[in-house]
Design a protein around this motif. Structure first.
Motif, short mmCIF file in Angstrom:
data_model
loop_
_atom_site.label_atom_id
_atom_site.label_comp_id
_atom_site.label_asym_id
_atom_site.label_seq_id
_atom_site.Cartn_x
_atom_site.Cartn_y
_atom_site.Cartn_z
N SER A 1 0.76 -1.26 -0.13
CA SER A 1 -0.24 0.07 -0.04
C SER A 1 0.92 1.19 -0.12
O SER A 1 0.65 2.34 -0.49
CB SER A 1 -0.78 -0.01 1.24
OG SER A 1 -0.36 0.04 2.37
N LYS A 2 2.02 1.18 0.60
CA LYS A 2 2.88 2.52 0.68
C LYS A 2 3.58 2.69 -0.73
O LYS A 2 3.55 3.70 -1.18
CB LYS A 2 4.33 2.17 1.54
CG LYS A 2 3.66 2.46 3.14
CD LYS A 2 4.71 2.24 3.91
CE LYS A 2 4.42 2.58 5.57
NZ LYS A 2 5.45 2.35 6.36
N ASP A 3 4.04 1.21 -1.42
CA ASP A 3 4.59 1.48 -2.70
C ASP A 3 3.53 1.99 -3.67
O ASP A 3 4.04 2.52 -4.63
CB ASP A 3 5.02 0.13 -2.99
CG ASP A 3 6.22 -0.20 -2.17
OD1 ASP A 3 7.09 0.67 -1.49
OD2 ASP A 3 6.89 -1.33 -2.31
N SER A 4 2.25 1.82 -3.56
CA SER A 4 1.31 1.92 -4.52
C SER A 4 1.09 3.57 -4.53
O SER A 4 0.76 4.12 -5.71
CB SER A 4 -0.04 1.26 -4.38
OG SER A 4 -0.56 1.80 -3.08
N VAL A 5 1.28 4.34 -3.49
CA VAL A 5 1.18 5.70 -3.37
C VAL A 5 2.42 6.60 -3.08
O VAL A 5 2.45 7.52 -2.56
CB VAL A 5 -0.07 6.01 -2.40
CG1 VAL A 5 -1.34 5.62 -2.82
CG2 VAL A 5 0.59 5.56 -1.09
N ALA A 6 3.41 5.94 -3.93
CA ALA A 6 4.63 6.42 -3.60
C ALA A 6 5.11 7.88 -4.25
O ALA A 6 5.47 8.87 -3.60
CB ALA A 6 5.77 5.63 -4.26
N TYR A 7 4.09 8.36 -5.21
CA TYR A 7 4.27 9.38 -6.09
C TYR A 7 3.02 10.04 -6.13
O TYR A 7 1.98 9.28 -6.64
CB TYR A 7 4.87 9.60 -7.51
CG TYR A 7 6.45 9.01 -7.32
CD1 TYR A 7 7.27 9.80 -6.82
CD2 TYR A 7 6.62 7.93 -7.96
CE1 TYR A 7 8.76 9.46 -6.88
CE2 TYR A 7 8.06 7.33 -7.77
CZ TYR A 7 9.05 8.13 -7.12
OH TYR A 7 10.43 7.64 -7.27
N VAL A 8 2.40 11.29 -5.66
CA VAL A 8 1.37 12.00 -5.81
C VAL A 8 1.35 13.16 -6.48
O VAL A 8 2.11 13.89 -5.94
CB VAL A 8 0.49 11.97 -4.32
CG1 VAL A 8 -0.85 12.59 -4.46
CG2 VAL A 8 0.50 10.52 -3.87
N CYS A 9 0.46 13.40 -7.53
CA CYS A 9 0.53 14.76 -8.31
C CYS A 9 -0.18 15.57 -7.20
O CYS A 9 -1.07 15.24 -6.67
CB CYS A 9 -0.24 14.45 -9.55
SG CYS A 9 -0.64 16.08 -10.26
N LYS A 10 0.38 16.80 -6.98
CA LYS A 10 -0.15 17.76 -6.19
C LYS A 10 -1.37 18.31 -6.53
O LYS A 10 -2.17 18.96 -5.95
CB LYS A 10 0.98 19.03 -5.89
CG LYS A 10 2.15 18.44 -5.34
CD LYS A 10 3.17 19.54 -4.91
CE LYS A 10 4.54 19.02 -4.56
NZ LYS A 10 5.62 20.29 -4.50
#
Length: 140
Positions: free
Chosen positions: A35-44
């Motif tokens: 779950s941490k790896d799936s949201v590593a980068y989030v568009c601001k």
């Protein structure tokens, strides 16, 4: 002659442990990591998530397609694009420039080292010796 019941029971227990797979703690830890790896980068801007294995070219592609007004400043969407060069997405030009700088520094160091040899010759000419020679084992 064959083994007893205790030996058979131990072999069966070992076989069952191997086929059982992960424990509950291992499954839970793997789930948290996934779950941490799936949201590593989030568009601001749009809050779209990217997995940990997303590379800067993929993030930049998101910026250019979803937020074309921000193409000049992709840092607005992703902080990871601070040093990204869209003209050199794989970083080959930067690596070549760094290798050239390293080579130039090595050449300068070598040149400086050879200049140091001249100083040694100057000292030897002034009358200093290189040191005591090897002694002969037999005292000759």
């Amino acid at each position: 002659m064959g083994g007893g019941n205790a030996q058979k029971s131990a072999a069966a227990r070992l076989k069952n442990l191997k086929s059982a797979g992960k424990t509950d703690e291992e499954r839970k830890a793997a789930s948290v990591k996934a779950s941490k790896d799936s949201v590593a980068y989030v568009c601001k801007m749009c809050r779209q998530t990217f997995m940990i294995n997303a590379r800067p070219p993929q993030l930049y592609l998101h910026v250019t397609t979803k937020h074309p007004a921000e193409t000049a400043t992709p840092i607005v969407c992703f902080d990871q694009l601070a040093d990204f060069d869209p003209e050199d997405p794989k970083g080959e030009k930067a690596a070549a420039a760094e290798a050239a700088a390293t080579k130039k520094a090595a050449a300068a160091k070598k040149k400086k080292a050879s200049a140091g040899g001249d100083m040694l010759d100057g000292l030897l000419d002034a009358g200093l010796s290189k040191g005591k020679g090897k002694k002969n084992k037999f005292g000759k």
